[in-house]
Scaffold this active site. Structure first.
Site, short mmCIF file in Angstrom:
data_model
loop_
_atom_site.label_atom_id
_atom_site.label_comp_id
_atom_site.label_asym_id
_atom_site.label_seq_id
_atom_site.Cartn_x
_atom_site.Cartn_y
_atom_site.Cartn_z
N CYS A 67 33.73 25.79 27.78
CA CYS A 67 34.98 25.60 27.36
C CYS A 67 35.41 24.68 26.36
O CYS A 67 34.75 23.65 26.27
CB CYS A 67 35.72 25.10 28.86
SG CYS A 67 37.43 24.81 28.67
N CYS A 71 37.57 17.78 28.82
CA CYS A 71 38.15 17.09 30.02
C CYS A 71 36.59 16.07 30.27
O CYS A 71 35.62 16.49 30.63
CB CYS A 71 38.24 17.86 31.29
SG CYS A 71 39.54 19.00 30.67
N CYS A 74 34.35 17.36 33.35
CA CYS A 74 33.78 18.65 33.59
C CYS A 74 32.54 19.04 33.20
O CYS A 74 32.33 19.03 31.70
CB CYS A 74 34.91 19.54 33.01
SG CYS A 74 34.79 21.14 33.43
N CYS A 111 39.42 32.03 45.86
CA CYS A 111 39.96 31.04 44.44
C CYS A 111 38.74 31.30 43.43
O CYS A 111 37.63 31.04 43.54
CB CYS A 111 39.96 29.70 44.57
SG CYS A 111 40.84 29.10 46.11
N CYS A 142 43.78 33.16 44.84
CA CYS A 142 44.28 32.12 43.84
C CYS A 142 43.37 32.08 42.58
O CYS A 142 42.05 32.49 42.65
CB CYS A 142 43.93 30.79 44.53
SG CYS A 142 44.17 29.17 43.52
N CYS A 202 49.45 25.62 43.14
CA CYS A 202 48.42 24.52 43.65
C CYS A 202 48.03 23.47 42.36
O CYS A 202 47.72 23.88 41.34
CB CYS A 202 47.05 25.39 43.96
SG CYS A 202 45.83 24.39 44.61
N ARG A 274 44.56 19.59 50.31
CA ARG A 274 43.18 20.03 50.32
C ARG A 274 42.35 18.58 49.90
O ARG A 274 42.33 18.20 48.84
CB ARG A 274 42.85 20.99 49.39
CG ARG A 274 41.58 21.39 49.47
CD ARG A 274 41.28 22.70 48.68
NE ARG A 274 42.08 23.88 49.08
CZ ARG A 274 42.55 24.51 48.26
NH1 ARG A 274 42.66 24.45 47.00
NH2 ARG A 274 43.58 25.60 48.56
N1 SAM Z 1 39.77 25.62 32.95
C1 SAM Z 1 40.92 25.51 34.04
C2 SAM Z 1 41.52 24.27 34.26
O1 SAM Z 1 41.13 23.23 33.72
O2 SAM Z 1 42.71 24.31 34.89
C3 SAM Z 1 40.30 25.89 35.42
C4 SAM Z 1 39.03 25.24 35.86
S1 SAM Z 1 38.88 23.64 36.08
C5 SAM Z 1 37.16 23.37 36.42
C6 SAM Z 1 39.91 23.29 37.65
C7 SAM Z 1 39.84 21.88 38.05
O3 SAM Z 1 38.46 21.40 38.62
C8 SAM Z 1 40.15 20.75 37.07
O4 SAM Z 1 41.32 20.80 36.91
C9 SAM Z 1 39.89 19.47 37.75
O5 SAM Z 1 40.83 18.99 38.58
C10 SAM Z 1 38.91 20.01 38.83
N2 SAM Z 1 37.30 19.38 38.54
C11 SAM Z 1 36.64 19.85 37.50
N3 SAM Z 1 35.36 19.10 37.46
C12 SAM Z 1 35.39 18.24 38.47
C13 SAM Z 1 34.84 17.31 38.89
N4 SAM Z 1 33.44 16.97 38.15
N5 SAM Z 1 34.75 16.66 39.94
C14 SAM Z 1 36.09 16.84 40.44
N6 SAM Z 1 36.90 17.64 40.31
C15 SAM Z 1 36.60 18.47 39.07
FE1 SF4 Z 2 37.61 23.46 30.45
FE2 SF4 Z 2 36.67 22.19 32.62
FE3 SF4 Z 2 38.51 21.23 31.19
FE4 SF4 Z 2 38.99 23.49 32.94
S1 SF4 Z 2 38.58 21.13 33.68
S2 SF4 Z 2 39.97 22.93 30.73
S3 SF4 Z 2 37.09 24.37 32.52
S4 SF4 Z 2 36.76 21.27 30.20
#
Ligand code: SAM
Ligand code: SF4
Ligand code: DTB
Length: 332
Positions: A67, A71, A74, A111, A142, A202, A274
């Site tokens: 991606c 973040c 992530c 989801c 979802c 959500c 949740r």
């Molecule tokens: N890329 C899309 C986005 O960011 O909306 C969808 C997938 S993203 C992985 C969905 C959510 O997963 C993120 O907004 C975050 O809140 C949660 N998430 C991702 N990595 C995480 C982690 N290591 N611990 C807890 N929540 C996490």
């Molecule tokens: Fe990309 Fe992870 Fe950020 Fe979602 S949370 S936008 S998958 S880097």
């Protein structure tokens, strides 16, 4: 268009449901003696839900890793080396098979998550097919695909999508510490497009990224001040993944996490809250406290997107210990 409307669409406005929460008011909830906060949360929970019913959602990563966003939490960001293997969009058969297994194990919602900043129109077409196939199994759907345009949200609604997940993650003030490739307001824009398309929202966040209580309060105040509360509010406990900038983050105090759930329950009493990522590291007692604080949904199944979740058999045993049962999605 999504067919089920939220309860408040049918009934007279509920005086418990406020849209004018300030950060200071949210913070005052967090600052209550623990027992008083839990009492408030239990009262709100029991006024709106069967207190022993828990909604079960199963997650599947339909497109993994690579991606472009940064973040800091992530494992799927291309900016960090977490050793994760990238995977292209899964085929329809694999997704349908995973959904069938989830349904047969007792999940009511499936989801699907994709590691995109924002999907292209061409990427949306196969996702719409997946939505149709999962709905045909009798499950709620979802997806979480990143930022959307208005027409894209309308297209997902047309495909029959029930929920769109898009987390605000933290407070506006702390956002820049966690993500530099988009703004907090981008997230809110997508949420309003999803809402306008008639899809259930959500949206929640993550606790334990080094933010303070004031940030957690501000995050909940933002969600609770939306013109309509998200129908589903995921509260994730950071899964600190090696290779991400947050790998060494100090774990948040367990009782502070429970307070966050309780404050979410009080501020958004008719929303499903949740207990999301992070359960793998929680004891049964900690999870019981989260349910007592008003959590009434979990991710159910061995995997979250790329990290582990408790085994379904362990969750069924926990439900037996606590006298919990799966929420019937058709219940009012
Ligand atoms: N890329 C899309 C986005 O960011 O909306 C969808 C997938 S993203 C992985 C969905 C959510 O997963 C993120 O907004 C975050 O809140 C949660 N998430 C991702 N990595 C995480 C982690 N290591 N611990 C807890 N929540 C996490
Ligand atoms: Fe990309 Fe992870 Fe950020 Fe979602 S949370 S936008 S998958 S880097
Ligand atoms: C949400 O709030 N949490 C889920 C789901 N929505 C998409 C994701 C949790 C991801 C945890 C890290 C991983 O497994 O990659």
């Amino acid at each position: 268009m999504a067919t089920t409307l939220p309860p408040e669409a049918h009934a007279a406005p509920d005086p418990d449901i406020r849209h004018d929460w300030t950060q200071a008011q949210a913070l005052a909830l967090f600052d209550l003696p623990f027992n008083d906060l839990i009492f408030r949360a239990q009262a709100a929970h029991r006024a709106h839900f069967d207190p022993n019913a828990v909604q079960l959602s199963t997650l599947l990563s339909i497109k993994t890793g690579g991606c472009p966003e940064d973040c800091a939490y992530c494992p799927q960001s291309a900016h960090y080396d977490t050793g994760l293997e990238r995977e292209a969009l899964l085929g329809l058969d694999r997704v349908t098979e995973a959904a069938r297994r989830a349904r047969d194990a007792g999940a009511s919602r499936f989801c699907m998550g994709a590691a995109w900043r924002s999907p292209t129109d061409a990427q949306l077409a196969p996702v719409c097919e997946m939505i149709g196939a999962v709905k045909a199994l009798g499950m709620e759907t979802c997806v979480t695909l990143g930022m959307l345009t208005g027409p894209q949200a309308a297209r997902l609604a047309e495909a029959g999508l029930d929920y769109y997940n898009h987390n605000i993650d933290t407070s506006e003030a702390f956002y820049g510490e966690i993500i530099s490739t988009r703004r907090f307001s981008d997230r809110l824009d997508t949420l309003s497009r999803v809402r306008d398309a008639g899809i259930h929202v959500c949206s929640g966040g993550i606790v334990g990224m080094g933010e303070g209580r004031a940030d957690r309060a501000a995050m909940l105040a933002t969600l609770a001040s939306l013109p309509r509360h998200p129908e589903s509010v995921p509260v994730n406990r950071l899964v600190a993944v090696a290779g991400t900038p947050l790998e060494g983050a100090e774990p948040v105090d367990g009782l502070e996490f429970v307070r966050t759930i309780a404050a979410a329950r009080v501020m958004m009493p008719a929303s499903v809250v949740r207990l999301s990522a992070g359960r793998e590291d929680m004891t049964d007692e900690m999870q019981a406290l989260c349910f007592l604080a008003g959590a009434n949904s979990i991710f159910y199944g061995d995997m979250l997107l790329t990290t582990e979740n408790p085994a379904s058999a362990a969750d069924r045993a926990l439900f037996d210990r606590l006298g919990l049962h799966p929420m019937d999605p058709s219940a009012p």
